[in-house]
Design an enzyme around this catalytic site. Structure first.
Site, PDB file in Angstrom:
ATOM      1  CG  HIS A 142      19.413 -15.054  11.830  1.00  0.00           C
ATOM      2  ND1 HIS A 142      18.949 -13.876  12.362  1.00  0.00           N
ATOM      3  CD2 HIS A 142      20.334 -15.520  12.711  1.00  0.00           C
ATOM      4  CE1 HIS A 142      19.558 -13.632  13.508  1.00  0.00           C
ATOM      5  NE2 HIS A 142      20.409 -14.612  13.740  1.00  0.00           N
TER       6      HIS A 142
ATOM      7  CE  LYS B 248      20.534 -13.384  24.939  1.00  0.00           C
ATOM      8  NZ  LYS B 248      20.932 -13.909  23.620  1.00  0.00           N
TER       9      LYS B 248
ATOM     10  NE  ARG C  43      27.892 -13.909  13.412  1.00  0.00           N
ATOM     11  CZ  ARG C  43      27.336 -13.213  14.390  1.00  0.00           C
ATOM     12  NH1 ARG C  43      26.519 -12.237  14.105  1.00  0.00           N
ATOM     13  NH2 ARG C  43      27.617 -13.477  15.652  1.00  0.00           N
TER      14      ARG C  43
ATOM     15  CB  SER D 123      20.105  -9.687  16.018  1.00  0.00           C
ATOM     16  OG  SER D 123      19.722 -10.793  15.250  1.00  0.00           O
TER      17      SER D 123
HETATM   18  O1  PNS Z   1      20.934 -16.411  18.974  1.00  0.00           O
HETATM   19  P1  PNS Z   1      21.665 -16.802  20.218  1.00  0.00           P
HETATM   20  O2  PNS Z   1      21.305 -15.828  21.335  1.00  0.00           O
HETATM   21  O3  PNS Z   1      23.158 -16.919  20.018  1.00  0.00           O
HETATM   22  O4  PNS Z   1      21.112 -18.255  20.631  1.00  0.00           O
HETATM   23  C1  PNS Z   1      21.552 -18.891  21.808  1.00  0.00           C
HETATM   24  C2  PNS Z   1      20.730 -20.166  22.082  1.00  0.00           C
HETATM   25  C3  PNS Z   1      19.261 -19.862  22.092  1.00  0.00           C
HETATM   26  C4  PNS Z   1      21.016 -21.182  20.986  1.00  0.00           C
HETATM   27  C5  PNS Z   1      21.179 -20.761  23.460  1.00  0.00           C
HETATM   28  O5  PNS Z   1      21.144 -19.744  24.415  1.00  0.00           O
HETATM   29  C6  PNS Z   1      20.320 -21.925  23.919  1.00  0.00           C
HETATM   30  O6  PNS Z   1      20.343 -22.984  23.349  1.00  0.00           O
HETATM   31  N1  PNS Z   1      19.529 -21.702  24.990  1.00  0.00           N
HETATM   32  C7  PNS Z   1      18.602 -22.686  25.522  1.00  0.00           C
HETATM   33  C8  PNS Z   1      19.036 -23.173  26.908  1.00  0.00           C
HETATM   34  C9  PNS Z   1      20.096 -24.243  26.790  1.00  0.00           C
HETATM   35  O7  PNS Z   1      19.870 -25.307  26.261  1.00  0.00           O
HETATM   36  N2  PNS Z   1      21.284 -23.905  27.303  1.00  0.00           N
HETATM   37  C10 PNS Z   1      22.449 -24.782  27.251  1.00  0.00           C
HETATM   38  C11 PNS Z   1      23.206 -24.571  25.939  1.00  0.00           C
HETATM   39  S1  PNS Z   1      24.733 -25.431  25.948  1.00  0.00           S
END
Ligand code: PNS
Length: 169
Positions: free
Chosen positions: A22, A46, A95, A133
């Site tokens: 990150h 989560k 990645r 993570s």
């Molecule tokens: O680190 P992660 O868990 O891969 O991050 C995922 C994240 C936070 C980017 C994604 O879950 C997100 O954007 N959530 C917010 C809700 C949202 O906008 N959902 C629609 C995404 S297309």
């Protein structure tokens, strides 16, 4: 949209915890954009190891010398948060090919929700392509070394967490 604040990008994620992968993406983003908002999703479903406040504190400490990097949290739709913060770019790390499918799905869904927000996928240094993570938490919980995979401060906080958990057990 470049505003008076310059070009603002959002780097959203769970960051439970922040890894050196990150950090690498944030540094690359900070080199391209005027400001990068590291946006930690508030998602109690989560059941994270670190609270949002703990994650924010760690990230703020790691980037305290970089005024172009802001640490924030958000709830709800990412594109709504981006709009509120006048960010028109979403940065995500890629990645490996295995990440691609999910990232493309999210990028296209976010574009459908908000066509003016562009997703930029960035590759971390090769040495971080296998860092996540989830694996960091698993390795640490099983007594393995995570040195070099996370910032030193995060390693310290992981040790404190397991000490606290040990005291509770
Ligand atoms: O680190 P992660 O868990 O891969 O991050 C995922 C994240 C936070 C980017 C994604 O879950 C997100 O954007 N959530 C917010 C809700 C949202 O906008 N959902 C629609 C995404 S297309």
């Amino acid at each position: 949209m470049a505003t008076s604040a310059g070009r603002v990008a959002v780097y959203p994620g769970t960051f439970d915890p922040l890894t050196n992968g990150h950090v690498d993406i944030i540094q690359r983003g900070a080199a391209i954009f005027d400001r990068i908002l590291v946006a930690i999703l508030v998602n109690p479903a989560k059941s994270p190891l670190f609270s949002v406040e703990e994650r924010m504190r760690m990230a703020r400490e790691v980037f305290k010398a970089q005024p172009g990097v802001e640490i924030d949290s958000f709830q709800g739709l990412l594109v709504e948060y981006a709009k509120r913060r006048q960010a028109d770019v979403i940065v995500r790390g890629l990645r490996a090919i295995s990440d691609f499918e999910f990232e493309m799905q999210m990028a296209l869904m976010n574009r459908r929700l908000s066509p003016s927000v562009e997703t930029v996928l960035m590759m971390p240094a090769e040495s971080y392509t296998y860092v996540s993570s989830r694996l960091v938490k698993e390795i640490f919980a099983l007594g393995g070394s995570v040195t070099g995979l996370v910032p030193d401060l995060v390693e310290t906080r992981l040790a404190e967490k397991s000490e606290q958990a040990g005291h509770r057990a």
